[in-house]
Each structure stands twice: as C-alpha cells, then as structure tokens.
Design an enzyme around this catalytic site. Sequence first.
Site, PDB file in Angstrom:
ATOM      1  N   SER A  55      -0.233  35.121 -30.535  1.00  0.00           N
ATOM      2  CA  SER A  55       0.633  36.274 -30.832  1.00  0.00           C
ATOM      3  C   SER A  55       0.891  37.148 -29.609  1.00  0.00           C
ATOM      4  CB  SER A  55       0.047  37.110 -31.970  1.00  0.00           C
ATOM      5  OG  SER A  55       0.122  36.384 -33.159  1.00  0.00           O
ATOM      6  N   LYS A  63      -8.075  40.495 -42.903  1.00  0.00           N
ATOM      7  CA  LYS A  63      -6.849  40.831 -43.646  1.00  0.00           C
ATOM      8  C   LYS A  63      -7.103  41.496 -44.996  1.00  0.00           C
ATOM      9  CE  LYS A  63      -4.006  37.338 -41.585  1.00  0.00           C
ATOM     10  NZ  LYS A  63      -3.232  36.134 -41.691  1.00  0.00           N
ATOM     11  N   ASP A  90       3.029  37.204 -44.016  1.00  0.00           N
ATOM     12  CA  ASP A  90       2.610  35.791 -43.939  1.00  0.00           C
ATOM     13  C   ASP A  90       3.337  34.900 -44.949  1.00  0.00           C
ATOM     14  OD1 ASP A  90       0.805  35.868 -41.848  1.00  0.00           O
ATOM     15  OD2 ASP A  90      -0.928  36.247 -43.136  1.00  0.00           O
ATOM     16  N   GLY A  92      -8.512  26.787 -49.587  1.00  0.00           N
ATOM     17  CA  GLY A  92      -8.838  28.143 -49.134  1.00  0.00           C
ATOM     18  C   GLY A  92      -8.402  29.179 -50.146  1.00  0.00           C
ATOM     19  N   LEU A 114      -1.957  25.573 -41.852  1.00  0.00           N
ATOM     20  CA  LEU A 114      -1.671  26.909 -41.301  1.00  0.00           C
ATOM     21  C   LEU A 114      -2.358  27.127 -39.957  1.00  0.00           C
ATOM     22  CD1 LEU A 114      -1.745  29.361 -44.328  1.00  0.00           C
ATOM     23  CD2 LEU A 114      -0.102  27.610 -43.721  1.00  0.00           C
ATOM     24  N   TYR A 140      -3.163  26.686 -36.208  1.00  0.00           N
ATOM     25  CA  TYR A 140      -2.411  26.180 -35.061  1.00  0.00           C
ATOM     26  C   TYR A 140      -3.353  26.069 -33.881  1.00  0.00           C
ATOM     27  CZ  TYR A 140      -2.051  31.141 -33.755  1.00  0.00           C
ATOM     28  OH  TYR A 140      -2.327  32.445 -33.446  1.00  0.00           O
ATOM     29  N   GLY A 167       0.954  25.254 -38.002  1.00  0.00           N
ATOM     30  CA  GLY A 167       0.969  26.699 -38.209  1.00  0.00           C
ATOM     31  C   GLY A 167       1.949  27.472 -37.325  1.00  0.00           C
TER      32      GLY A 167
END
Length: 292
Positions: free
Chosen positions: A22, A71, A107, A132, A228, A230, A252
């Site tokens: 990111s 999160k 997301d 998950g 998801l 990466y 991802g």
Amino acid sequence: MAIDGSTEMIGILGDPVSHSLSPLMQNAAFDAMGLNIAYVPLRVDADDLQAAVIGLRAMNFLGANVTIPHKIKVAAYMDDLDESALVTQAVNTIVNKEGSLKGYNTDGDGFIKALAEIKTIDFSSTRVLLLGAGGAARSVSVALAKEGASLITIVNRSPERALELISILEQFFPSLDTRMITPDDVDNGVVEEHKLIVNATPLGMKANLKAHQLPVDKLSKSHVVCDLVYVKSGMTSFEAQARKKGAATMGGLGMLIHQGAAAIHLWTGKKPPLEIMRQAIESQRSNIAKEP
Ligand code: NAP
C-alpha cells in the site's frame, strides 16, 4: 515526492505491515495526482491500537488504512461508522474530519470490482466456500451477500469467530444460507460442490504460514479461486495450484488496488489513477524478479 512543512499524513496500521504494498501504491497515486500527501507504514501492537488511533487524531493525520490483525478491534475506537463498516463491524479505512474519526470498509467493494475483471459470475447460483472469518472474510461475505449470493460455507479454525460472522450475515441477509465447517471437514466433495473458493486467511503469506491444505484434486475449469493474500513476487502457491487445475484465479492485488482507490477517494474526494497504482505494483514485482 518531496516532504515539506505542509505535507499531510496518512498511515497504514497493521502488524505485520512491512509486507504491505500500500505505501508504494498509494504514494505513487498521490504523486500522480499532484497531492502533497505522504503515506507511511505504522506497525502497531494489538495492545497499543487505541493509543495509535488517538495519535492519528492528535497528529492531524488525514486518515489511515487498517490491516491485519486490527480491522475488527479498531471499529470500537471510531467516532462514527459508515454503513460499510457498520454491517461488517470491521474498518479498513479511517477518515479524519476535523478531529472526528469515521470508519469505512472498502474491502468488499474492492473484492467485487477485482473479481469482475476476471470473470462474470451469477452469484445467486454459485456456492461460495470462504476460508477464514476475520475482517477480510466479513467484508467479502457481506459484499457477496449484497450481490445476491445464495449460499456461503465458512471454513474457520476457531468456531467462535465463524459463528460471529454467521450471526452478522443472518441478521442482515436473512435469505442467505450460511454453513460452517472446520478445516478438517474440507474434503474433495466439499471442494466439488462449491464453485467460488475464497482464501481470506493469511495462509500462504509467509514461508511459516503454509498455503491452505485444500484438497485441490477436485478443482476444475468450473471453479473460480480467489486468494486475498498477495505476495510481492507474484502468485501465491494456492493460486498457482488452482491455475494448474484449470480454475480461473484471482490473487490479492486486484482487490488491493480497488480497495486502495476507494480509500483515496474517501480521503481526497478525487478520482484515483488506477493504472498508475497498478504500474507501481508491477514495477515492484519486476524488481523482485531481477534480484539474484
Ligand atoms: P484477521 O482479521 O486477523 O483474520 C484472519 C483469519 O485467518 C481468521 O479467520 C483466522 O482464524 C484465520 N487464520 C489466521 N491464521 C491462521 C492459521 N495459521 N491457520 C488457519 N487459519 C488462520 O485478518 P484479515 O484482515 O481478515 O486478513 C486475512 C488475509 O487477507 C491477510 O493475508 C490479508 O493480508 C489479506 N487481505 C488482503 C486484502 C487485499 O486487498 N488483497 C484485503 C484484506 C485482507 P481464527 O479465527 O481461527 O483465528
């Protein structure tokens, strides 16, 4: 990008966070947009999460992204939650408006947009196997339910977390059929009867987190497999195994780009440069490929 006295700050709170692409992607976007914003990785221990959030407000950060494992916990420290975060009770984007912190979740939308780039899916007739039950799994399952999914089977190590997610889904999507199984219950039959398989665990992220031990023999051309996770170097081993079996696959990165673009829009109100963001990640990949 030169940092000066008027540079505004955005962080990404996570632990670990050093793997995150990111900062590279978001800084490339801000640069291309001509915005004096710096996006920095902030490794935060779970016990310090509230202090870190208070710090964002105290230091007038424009906002933050939130990643694994914070999160869900971070939602409790927001002044306000957008509907996207209210349903999931998980936040991946914080916007600071004059000292008031609002939590969003981009997301789910990011996942759906990325998936649409590889395959058109009729969700109402596609059974979903979701590995998950954490923050990412919440966002993805809510997004799939909004798209009209009729059945989601959740595979999770700890039953408590899976039950929590099922109760959220039952509350907001009463017509959705939800099931819960343990990783040991996943056999060839289960793989065969679910056509969309999504890994929303960190398995495959690092050498000490081996890829999901899914029985892959029954994967076929009719499956769509989304990981998801990466990895900077390219495909995860789960994605590679699924591709070998003929399944359509998504890693991802597409989701990373789309959820990040949505966050930029929330912070700046401006349209993010998707292609620049994609290129920033691709250039990192080719640098890694050149390393001895
Ligand atoms: P999280 O909230 O901490 O949830 C992690 C989930 O994975 C939980 O269900 C947990 O099960 C399970 N898990 C963790 N370690 C495991 C292990 N060793 N064996 C089996 N299950 C395990 O994390 P998250 O935020 O949902 O993120 C999950 C993954 O998705 C991460 O790799 C993250 O980088 C990735 N992600 C990618 C994007 C993207 O844009 N591509 C966006 C979001 C997330 P328990 O409940 O049993 O602990």
